[in-house]
Design a protein around this motif. Sequence first.
Motif, PDB file in Angstrom:
ATOM      1  N   HIS A  76       6.454   4.038  10.271  1.00 53.51           N
ATOM      2  CA  HIS A  76       5.730   4.450   9.076  1.00 53.51           C
ATOM      3  C   HIS A  76       4.961   3.243   8.561  1.00 53.51           C
ATOM      4  O   HIS A  76       5.549   2.183   8.344  1.00 53.51           O
ATOM      5  N   GLU A  77       3.684   3.423   8.366  1.00 48.02           N
ATOM      6  CA  GLU A  77       2.818   2.330   7.913  1.00 48.02           C
ATOM      7  C   GLU A  77       3.380   1.643   6.664  1.00 48.02           C
ATOM      8  O   GLU A  77       3.424   0.423   6.579  1.00 48.02           O
ATOM      9  N   PHE A  78       3.835   2.433   5.691  1.00 48.35           N
ATOM     10  CA  PHE A  78       4.320   1.846   4.446  1.00 48.35           C
ATOM     11  C   PHE A  78       5.572   1.002   4.668  1.00 48.35           C
ATOM     12  O   PHE A  78       5.716  -0.072   4.094  1.00 48.35           O
ATOM     13  N   TYR A  97       1.151   5.183  -8.386  1.00 50.45           N
ATOM     14  CA  TYR A  97      -0.069   5.747  -7.818  1.00 50.45           C
ATOM     15  C   TYR A  97      -1.085   4.618  -7.658  1.00 50.45           C
ATOM     16  O   TYR A  97      -0.976   3.568  -8.298  1.00 50.45           O
ATOM     17  N   GLY A 143       1.789   6.906   4.614  1.00 50.97           N
ATOM     18  CA  GLY A 143       0.637   6.393   5.341  1.00 50.97           C
ATOM     19  C   GLY A 143       0.658   6.919   6.760  1.00 50.97           C
ATOM     20  O   GLY A 143       1.189   7.990   7.029  1.00 50.97           O
ATOM     21  N   GLY A 201       0.779  -1.228   0.000  1.00 55.03           N
ATOM     22  CA  GLY A 201       0.000   0.000   0.000  1.00 55.03           C
ATOM     23  C   GLY A 201       0.809   1.276   0.000  1.00 55.03           C
ATOM     24  O   GLY A 201       2.009   1.280   0.230  1.00 55.03           O
ATOM     25  N   HIS A 202       0.122   2.331  -0.284  1.00 52.65           N
ATOM     26  CA  HIS A 202       0.674   3.675  -0.365  1.00 52.65           C
ATOM     27  C   HIS A 202       1.647   3.774  -1.532  1.00 52.65           C
ATOM     28  O   HIS A 202       1.783   2.864  -2.324  1.00 52.65           O
ATOM     29  N   TYR A 211       6.212  11.031  -1.950  1.00 52.89           N
ATOM     30  CA  TYR A 211       6.038   9.771  -1.227  1.00 52.89           C
ATOM     31  C   TYR A 211       4.971   9.923  -0.161  1.00 52.89           C
ATOM     32  O   TYR A 211       4.944  10.912   0.569  1.00 52.89           O
ATOM     33  N   ASP A 212       4.084   8.937  -0.042  1.00 53.62           N
ATOM     34  CA  ASP A 212       3.038   8.925   0.979  1.00 53.62           C
ATOM     35  C   ASP A 212       3.345   7.791   1.956  1.00 53.62           C
ATOM     36  O   ASP A 212       3.172   6.635   1.605  1.00 53.62           O
ATOM     37  N   SER A 226       1.957  10.217  -3.812  1.00 57.76           N
ATOM     38  CA  SER A 226       0.783  11.000  -3.435  1.00 57.76           C
ATOM     39  C   SER A 226       0.282  11.750  -4.662  1.00 57.76           C
ATOM     40  O   SER A 226       0.924  11.751  -5.702  1.00 57.76           O
ATOM     41  N   ALA A 237       7.363   2.182  -3.720  1.00 60.77           N
ATOM     42  CA  ALA A 237       6.436   3.316  -3.708  1.00 60.77           C
ATOM     43  C   ALA A 237       6.487   4.082  -5.017  1.00 60.77           C
ATOM     44  O   ALA A 237       6.445   5.297  -5.048  1.00 60.77           O
TER      45      ALA A 237
END
Length: 70
Positions: free
Chosen positions: A27-29, A61, A20, A8-9, A17-18, A12, A58
């Motif tokens: 960091h979630e990602f 999108y 999460g 996931g992620h 970079y997102d 953005s 990452a």
Amino acid sequence: MSICFIVGHGKSKAGGYDPGAVYKDYHEFKIAKEIAKYAQIYYNNTYDELCELMNYDADKYLTERVSAVN
């Protein structure tokens, strides 16, 4: 049949970079990347078909991930 774990992620809407959800250094990602890596190893050692990881760096999108899987 193809199996793919999509981490996931990623990019953005602004192109950056997102990560999460973030709490301190968690960091979630990054956590999802580690889980996906070990899940892929387990899957590939257990089943005949191979599993691939998508978006591990990452680089996609959400819309790109959905299109690639379909």
